[in-house]
Design a protein around this motif. Sequence first.
Motif, mmCIF file in Angstrom:
data_model
loop_
_atom_site.group_PDB
_atom_site.id
_atom_site.type_symbol
_atom_site.label_atom_id
_atom_site.label_comp_id
_atom_site.label_asym_id
_atom_site.label_seq_id
_atom_site.Cartn_x
_atom_site.Cartn_y
_atom_site.Cartn_z
ATOM 1 N N THR A 254 0.832 -1.208 0.000
ATOM 2 C CA THR A 254 0.000 0.000 0.000
ATOM 3 C C THR A 254 0.862 1.251 0.000
ATOM 4 N N ILE A 255 0.520 2.180 -0.901
ATOM 5 C CA ILE A 255 1.107 3.525 -0.890
ATOM 6 C C ILE A 255 0.056 4.469 -0.309
ATOM 7 N N HIS A 256 0.359 5.050 0.839
ATOM 8 C CA HIS A 256 -0.554 5.990 1.497
ATOM 9 C C HIS A 256 -0.244 7.388 0.956
ATOM 10 N N LEU A 257 -1.096 7.893 0.077
ATOM 11 C CA LEU A 257 -0.851 9.166 -0.600
ATOM 12 C C LEU A 257 -1.410 10.303 0.249
ATOM 13 N N ILE A 258 -0.487 11.044 0.872
ATOM 14 C CA ILE A 258 -0.873 12.055 1.861
ATOM 15 C C ILE A 258 -0.567 13.468 1.393
ATOM 16 N N GLY A 259 0.588 13.666 0.756
ATOM 17 C CA GLY A 259 1.009 15.019 0.393
ATOM 18 C C GLY A 259 1.429 15.125 -1.047
ATOM 19 N N ILE A 260 1.641 16.377 -1.476
ATOM 20 C CA ILE A 260 2.073 16.657 -2.852
ATOM 21 C C ILE A 260 3.217 17.672 -2.829
ATOM 22 N N LEU A 261 4.132 17.496 -1.861
ATOM 23 C CA LEU A 261 5.165 18.514 -1.637
ATOM 24 C C LEU A 261 6.207 18.577 -2.737
ATOM 25 N N ALA A 262 6.426 17.480 -3.464
ATOM 26 C CA ALA A 262 7.516 17.428 -4.446
ATOM 27 C C ALA A 262 7.074 17.798 -5.851
ATOM 28 N N GLY A 263 5.845 18.276 -5.993
ATOM 29 C CA GLY A 263 5.415 18.764 -7.291
ATOM 30 C C GLY A 263 5.052 17.652 -8.264
ATOM 31 N N ALA A 264 5.185 17.952 -9.567
ATOM 32 C CA ALA A 264 4.733 17.039 -10.604
ATOM 33 C C ALA A 264 5.890 16.569 -11.471
ATOM 34 N N ILE A 265 5.663 15.471 -12.177
ATOM 35 C CA ILE A 265 6.615 15.000 -13.174
ATOM 36 C C ILE A 265 5.846 14.729 -14.463
ATOM 37 N N LYS A 266 6.571 14.715 -15.579
ATOM 38 C CA LYS A 266 5.920 14.566 -16.874
ATOM 39 C C LYS A 266 5.349 13.172 -17.086
ATOM 40 N N ASP A 267 6.208 12.189 -16.941
ATOM 41 C CA ASP A 267 5.828 10.816 -17.266
ATOM 42 C C ASP A 267 5.949 9.927 -16.043
ATOM 43 N N LEU A 268 4.963 9.086 -15.835
ATOM 44 C CA LEU A 268 4.985 8.142 -14.725
ATOM 45 C C LEU A 268 4.453 6.808 -15.231
ATOM 46 N N ASN A 269 5.268 5.768 -15.097
ATOM 47 C CA ASN A 269 4.867 4.443 -15.540
ATOM 48 C C ASN A 269 3.959 3.807 -14.487
ATOM 49 N N MET A 275 0.473 -4.480 -12.336
ATOM 50 C CA MET A 275 1.094 -5.805 -12.361
ATOM 51 C C MET A 275 1.407 -6.329 -10.955
ATOM 52 N N ASN A 276 1.671 -5.415 -10.023
ATOM 53 C CA ASN A 276 2.014 -5.820 -8.657
ATOM 54 C C ASN A 276 0.842 -5.663 -7.681
ATOM 55 N N GLN A 277 -0.323 -5.321 -8.224
ATOM 56 C CA GLN A 277 -1.541 -5.137 -7.422
ATOM 57 C C GLN A 277 -1.307 -4.234 -6.212
ATOM 58 N N ILE A 278 -0.710 -3.079 -6.488
ATOM 59 C CA ILE A 278 -0.402 -2.105 -5.448
ATOM 60 C C ILE A 278 -1.630 -1.229 -5.193
ATOM 61 N N LYS A 279 -1.926 -1.005 -3.930
ATOM 62 C CA LYS A 279 -3.032 -0.137 -3.542
ATOM 63 C C LYS A 279 -2.503 1.274 -3.281
ATOM 64 N N VAL A 280 -3.094 2.265 -3.926
ATOM 65 C CA VAL A 280 -2.770 3.666 -3.647
ATOM 66 C C VAL A 280 -3.972 4.274 -2.929
ATOM 67 N N GLN A 281 -3.777 4.618 -1.663
ATOM 68 C CA GLN A 281 -4.870 5.106 -0.817
ATOM 69 C C GLN A 281 -4.677 6.587 -0.501
ATOM 70 N N GLY A 282 -5.544 7.433 -1.056
ATOM 71 C CA GLY A 282 -5.526 8.842 -0.691
ATOM 72 C C GLY A 282 -6.099 9.038 0.708
ATOM 73 N N ILE A 283 -5.487 9.947 1.473
ATOM 74 C CA ILE A 283 -5.912 10.183 2.852
ATOM 75 C C ILE A 283 -6.142 11.679 3.066
ATOM 76 N N VAL A 284 -7.350 12.041 3.511
ATOM 77 C CA VAL A 284 -7.636 13.417 3.940
ATOM 78 C C VAL A 284 -8.035 13.376 5.415
ATOM 79 N N VAL A 285 -7.069 13.499 6.283
ATOM 80 C CA VAL A 285 -7.259 13.572 7.734
ATOM 81 C C VAL A 285 -8.084 12.375 8.235
#
Length: 337
Positions: A254-269, A275-285
């Motif tokens: 699980t990737i717990h997505l909490i902040g956006i401090l490092a800005g953006a990037i152009k391309d993200l694979n 393929m790895n069945q990774i969970k991305v969980q956004g968290i608002v308090v």
Amino acid sequence: MKAVQLSSFGKENLSLIDLPDPGKPGPGEVLVRFRAASLNFRDYLVVQGKYNPNFPVPMIPCSDGSGEIIEVGENVSGIKAGDKINATFAPYWLSGHANKKELRTTLGGPLNGTLRQYAVLPATGVVPMPSHLSFEEAATLPCAGLTAWSSFFVENQLKKGESVVIQGTGGVSLFALQFAKAIGATVYLTSSSDEKLERGKSLGADHLINYRNIISWGEKIRELTGGEGADHIVEVGGAGTLEQSIKAVKLFGTIHLIGILAGAIKDLNLLPLVMNQIKVQGIVVGHREGFLSMNKKIEEWKLKPVVDKVYELSEFKEALEYLKDGKHFGKIVVRIP
């Protein structure tokens, strides 16, 4: 009463002024005397008009606060004058999944925040603060503490023996570190500062990674975990660091997505997420029920929040500037006289 007011967006438009007392609490309400507030990066963005330019101004900023109950209105039970409390960030989000109104009706924008001496709040918008904490320590809990708690124990279930990667040494990150160690997890801490890493080690971090020296820290995590990757990633950078987090996390992790401090990037694979069945969980308090559970555990564990520096209310602009500089370790607190 004394209050910090934002007359229009921009730090230069903040001023310490006298406002009328809020009056008596109505049915289902409580009158609170704030004693301390703590700052989040959200507060800086709100003041600058970068969080939501449609927030109403003038307004009183800041989302986190602690204090005591002065008076309760009719139909309020379980709370009495003299009780020490935390204000909740989202005073109408009680439990479960919030609706849009519950999630968007929050202190420090659009509602008036905690940089004031008095406030009338809904009784649902306060919880008992841990008895062993000072007002300054307890003021750090409503956003940073509850965000880390919701990540590990509400939206997911962190278990003893699991591995956690924590980015940085801000408020959420250090609460995540303390909660992870309290539950018996192994912690990999990243930072650009060796000094901050050593301080993190004193809080229990097991492995330290300076990402200025080890740019591909995701591969380093995988190496340290025997090629498996970590169970949990506390992601505070956002798009700018997500690529490394994807490399660092294990199958079904699980990737717990909490902040956006490092800005953006152009391309993200994104293929590895699938393929790895990774969970991305956004968290608002989080909700009130989670806050109550967290405070009970903080009291049981005798956990002490990490407070970097305490400012007086008259120094609120200096406190905000210190927050913006990002040199702090833990939380920045403003004492309310």
